[in-house]
Design a protein around this motif. Structure first.
Motif, PDB file in Angstrom:
ATOM      1  N   PHE A   1       0.954  -0.942   0.204  1.00  0.00           N
ATOM      2  CA  PHE A   1      -0.134  -0.167   0.149  1.00  0.00           C
ATOM      3  C   PHE A   1       1.038   1.275   0.008  1.00  0.00           C
ATOM      4  CE2 PHE A   1      -2.520   3.579   2.326  1.00  0.00           C
ATOM      5  CZ  PHE A   1      -3.172   3.065   0.866  1.00  0.00           C
ATOM      6  N   ASP A   2       2.342   1.417   0.723  1.00  0.00           N
ATOM      7  CA  ASP A   2       2.624   2.917   0.898  1.00  0.00           C
ATOM      8  C   ASP A   2       3.430   2.364  -0.305  1.00  0.00           C
ATOM      9  OD1 ASP A   2       1.711   2.666   3.494  1.00  0.00           O
ATOM     10  OD2 ASP A   2       3.850   1.858   4.487  1.00  0.00           O
ATOM     11  N   THR A   3       4.116   1.625  -0.998  1.00  0.00           N
ATOM     12  CA  THR A   3       4.658   1.441  -2.523  1.00  0.00           C
ATOM     13  C   THR A   3       3.837   2.059  -3.355  1.00  0.00           C
ATOM     14  OG1 THR A   3       6.486  -0.203  -1.876  1.00  0.00           O
ATOM     15  CG2 THR A   3       5.657   0.734  -3.770  1.00  0.00           C
ATOM     16  N   LEU A   4       2.309   1.953  -3.478  1.00  0.00           N
ATOM     17  CA  LEU A   4       1.232   2.142  -4.713  1.00  0.00           C
ATOM     18  C   LEU A   4       1.513   3.484  -4.040  1.00  0.00           C
ATOM     19  CD1 LEU A   4      -0.889   2.188  -6.649  1.00  0.00           C
ATOM     20  CD2 LEU A   4      -2.538   1.122  -4.244  1.00  0.00           C
ATOM     21  N   MET A   5       1.120   4.339  -3.086  1.00  0.00           N
ATOM     22  CA  MET A   5       1.019   5.683  -2.055  1.00  0.00           C
ATOM     23  C   MET A   5       1.647   6.645  -3.037  1.00  0.00           C
ATOM     24  SD  MET A   5      -2.403   5.502  -1.785  1.00  0.00           S
ATOM     25  CE  MET A   5      -2.276   7.254  -1.672  1.00  0.00           C
ATOM     26  N   VAL A   6       3.738   6.150  -3.089  1.00  0.00           N
ATOM     27  CA  VAL A   6       4.399   6.906  -2.803  1.00  0.00           C
ATOM     28  C   VAL A   6       4.488   6.902  -4.910  1.00  0.00           C
ATOM     29  CG1 VAL A   6       6.915   6.469  -2.729  1.00  0.00           C
ATOM     30  CG2 VAL A   6       5.900   6.860  -0.964  1.00  0.00           C
ATOM     31  N   ARG A   7       4.537   6.055  -4.985  1.00  0.00           N
ATOM     32  CA  ARG A   7       4.480   6.073  -6.761  1.00  0.00           C
ATOM     33  C   ARG A   7       3.476   6.604  -6.960  1.00  0.00           C
ATOM     34  NH1 ARG A   7       4.271   1.017  -7.874  1.00  0.00           N
ATOM     35  NH2 ARG A   7       1.554   0.628  -8.301  1.00  0.00           N
ATOM     36  N   THR A   8       2.777   7.004  -6.831  1.00  0.00           N
ATOM     37  CA  THR A   8       1.083   7.645  -7.425  1.00  0.00           C
ATOM     38  C   THR A   8       0.875   9.044  -6.425  1.00  0.00           C
ATOM     39  OG1 THR A   8      -0.798   6.437  -5.594  1.00  0.00           O
ATOM     40  CG2 THR A   8      -0.435   5.266  -8.273  1.00  0.00           C
ATOM     41  N   ARG A   9       2.124   9.671  -5.743  1.00  0.00           N
ATOM     42  CA  ARG A   9       1.268  10.707  -4.793  1.00  0.00           C
ATOM     43  C   ARG A   9       1.612  12.179  -6.021  1.00  0.00           C
ATOM     44  NH1 ARG A   9       6.805  12.845  -2.237  1.00  0.00           N
ATOM     45  NH2 ARG A   9       7.662  12.255  -4.203  1.00  0.00           N
ATOM     46  N   GLY A  10       0.245  12.328  -5.701  1.00  0.00           N
ATOM     47  CA  GLY A  10       0.130  13.729  -6.211  1.00  0.00           C
ATOM     48  C   GLY A  10      -0.672  13.592  -8.148  1.00  0.00           C
ATOM     49  N   ARG A  11      -1.546  12.414  -8.029  1.00  0.00           N
ATOM     50  CA  ARG A  11      -2.294  11.612  -9.319  1.00  0.00           C
ATOM     51  C   ARG A  11      -3.607  12.536  -8.903  1.00  0.00           C
ATOM     52  NH1 ARG A  11      -0.302   6.375 -11.652  1.00  0.00           N
ATOM     53  NH2 ARG A  11       1.919   6.563 -11.777  1.00  0.00           N
ATOM     54  N   SER A  12      -3.515  12.546  -7.566  1.00  0.00           N
ATOM     55  CA  SER A  12      -5.343  12.545  -7.581  1.00  0.00           C
ATOM     56  C   SER A  12      -5.456  14.215  -6.422  1.00  0.00           C
ATOM     57  CB  SER A  12      -6.075  11.705  -6.152  1.00  0.00           C
ATOM     58  OG  SER A  12      -4.757  12.059  -4.986  1.00  0.00           O
TER      59      SER A  12
END
Length: 361
Positions: free
Chosen positions: A350-361
């Motif tokens: 989950f943390d890896t996903l959120m770091v990778r998609t940071r700023g998209r929403s």
């Protein structure tokens, strides 16, 4: 006076005569002193001791007062455990890994190199026997302990030169202490114990080549990025540094049971306060450090692999001669193996996903 009024008044008077002494006995006025291993300038770490004291006072209507003293006001920071042990003070706020020279097992109380993160450390303490093992180690010092804070994962420190391979560590004068210093010494580092206020001038003069402290919020106050611009991560020797409320055992046993419960719960609440505060202040501090010239660098994999090997060797050496250390190491490592399986599936993904998609929403 009518009979009913008389009986009511008499009953109230009798109740007050019984209740007042009972309340006095169960809620006595108690004053303790707490010595911290940290200066007041570290407002998050030392502030946690103040928060704890405030919680205890509020829960007892001010009847249980714990007065806090910064490092050096009663005893030096590294003498906090001794002060509790000999009852100079009733309690201390200090990490147990400060005292590995007295008992290496105490390193596991705070956190070991390549050990547990903050949440895992807290879980091991409460639900996998960690707290019992550390308190077994503390028993010979007339002390019991409970968690009262955690810094979260720390940074690896400021370096004057880049670290590209293990050979770059040879002869490096590094302000790093405790168990991490012992591990790095196996890789050629020359560990240095330097007080926080002396780190900046030591780096400036070249007496130090590198220095680690805590994390961005506390590190920024030292201004080290102005001299040693390479800011390395992660602090693999402190994945989640737990702080402890160490209490003199005799003084603890003298407390009424409900005061003991208040202390435990106040310490837990303070623990949550400290970790949440660091999560809030480290992010903006890191931005300011980078904006001020600090350059973020990850430790090379080769360095961390070599440090892991050195950690395992050092652990084995101590375990061969210290049964309690061995028992604690086996408990810690078994828990780490189990919890990381779940962490890999849940938190890490989950943390890896959120770091990778940071700023998209």
């Amino acid at each position: 006076m009518k009979r009913r009024q008389f009986l009511t008044a008499a009953g109230a008077g009798a109740a007050s005569m019984v209740a007042a002494p009972a309340i006095a006995q169960t809620a006595p006025t108690i004053k303790w002193r707490l010595t911290s291993s940290f200066p007041k300038q570290l407002d998050t770490i030392y502030g946690t001791a103040l928060i704890f004291s405030k919680y205890v006072a509020e829960a007892t209507d001010g009847k249980f007062e714990i007065q806090c003293f910064a490092a050096g006001e009663i005893v030096p920071g590294l003498a906090a455990l001794d002060a509790v042990s000999n009852a100079t003070v009733e309690c201390a706020q200090t990490p147990t890994y400060f005292y590995i020279g007295k008992e290496p097992t105490l390193g596991y109380g705070t956190g070991m190199p390549f050990g547990l993160n903050a949440r895992q450390q807290h879980s091991w303490w409460h639900f996998a026997g960690g707290g019992d093992l550390i308190n077994e180690a503390l028993a010979k010092f007339n002390t019991i302990a409970m968690p009262i804070g955690n810094s979260g994962c720390q940074m690896g420190g400021f370096f004057r030169k880049e670290i590209r391979e293990v050979a770059d560590l040879n002869g490096l004068k590094f302000r790093v202490g405790g168990y991490g210093g012992r591990v790095l010494a196996k890789l050629g580092v020359v560990p240095q114990q330097v007080a926080p206020g002396d780190i900046y001038p030591a780096l400036e003069r070249g007496t130090l080549d590198a220095a680690e402290f805590v994390g961005p919020y506390d590190d920024e106050k030292l201004g080290l990025h102005k001299i040693a611009k390479y800011y390395y991560y992660p602090g693999f020797w402190e994945g989640g540094a737990m702080m402890h409320l160490c209490i003199n055992t005799a003084k603890w046993n003298e407390l009424p049971k409900h005061y003991q419960a208040i202390v435990r719960n106040a310490a837990e609440a303070a623990n949550n306060w400290m970790l949440a505060k660091y999560d809030a202040v480290n992010a903006p501090a890191l931005k300011r450090i980078v904006a001020g010239g600090g350059e973020l660098k990850g430790f090379p994999v080769s360095v961390m692999e070599a440090a892991l090997k050195a950690t395992n060797e050092l652990n084995a050496e101590i375990a061969a001669t210290n049964p309690l250390f061995k028992k604690t190491m086996e408990s810690h490592d078994a828990y780490r193996g189990d919890v990381l399986q779940w962490w890999q599936v849940g938190e890490l993904q989950f943390d890896t996903l959120m770091v990778r998609t940071r700023g998209r929403s």
